[in-house]
Motif scaffolding. Structure first.
Motif, PDB file in Angstrom:
ATOM      1  N   ASP A 106      -6.071   9.695  -8.044  1.00 24.46           N
ATOM      2  CA  ASP A 106      -4.988   8.759  -7.718  1.00 24.46           C
ATOM      3  C   ASP A 106      -4.983   8.405  -6.226  1.00 24.46           C
ATOM      4  N   GLU A 166      -5.208   4.681  -4.698  1.00 26.25           N
ATOM      5  CA  GLU A 166      -4.305   4.254  -3.609  1.00 26.25           C
ATOM      6  C   GLU A 166      -5.097   3.594  -2.481  1.00 26.25           C
ATOM      7  N   THR A 171      -6.234   0.093  -3.656  1.00 27.37           N
ATOM      8  CA  THR A 171      -5.165  -0.909  -3.763  1.00 27.37           C
ATOM      9  C   THR A 171      -4.608  -1.267  -2.391  1.00 27.37           C
ATOM     10  N   GLU A 172      -4.427  -0.270  -1.542  1.00 28.51           N
ATOM     11  CA  GLU A 172      -3.808  -0.502  -0.232  1.00 28.51           C
ATOM     12  C   GLU A 172      -4.761  -1.143   0.788  1.00 28.51           C
ATOM     13  N   GLU A 210      -4.378  -2.528  -9.898  1.00 26.35           N
ATOM     14  CA  GLU A 210      -4.525  -1.174 -10.470  1.00 26.35           C
ATOM     15  C   GLU A 210      -5.743  -1.056 -11.384  1.00 26.35           C
TER      16      GLU A 210
END
Length: 107
Positions: free
Chosen positions: A42, A46, A49-50, A56
């Protein structure tokens, strides 16, 4: 006396036109994440995506590629952008106490 035309060759009587310079696109670089046995999945999602603006589903696909193949491509960028992304991701990983490694290679 007449004016001299710089595009005219007096000896041959042929007008000479300078060739337009051939422009070459700068090389592109792949930014990749390398798998390790400690960084949570995860956290990798992150990062994607960031820092790489993936949704997602796409981030999960790339994370699974990293997990199963040992390496996953986050994107392809100019040299300066790729270097910056690598630096930011590696620094962010260290700040969060994860050994995740981000590198760049010529595309």
């Amino acid at each position: 006396m007449s004016e001299i035309d710089p595009n005219h060759d007096e000896d041959s009587g042929i007008a000479v036109k300078e060739a337009a310079p051939k422009l070459k696109r700068p090389p592109l670089y792949k930014v990749v994440l390398l798998n390790d046995d400690f960084t949570p999945m995860d956290f990798v999602v992150e990062i994607l995506t960031e820092h790489f603006n993936m949704n997602e589903d796409k981030a999960t696909q790339v994370m699974l590629q990293v997990h199963t193949s040992g390496v996953g491509v986050c994107g392809v960028f100019s040299k300066d952008v790729a270097e910056t992304k690598v630096h930011i991701v590696n620094e962010y990983s260290r700040e969060n106490h994860h050994p995740l490694l981000c590198e760049m290679e010529e595309a």
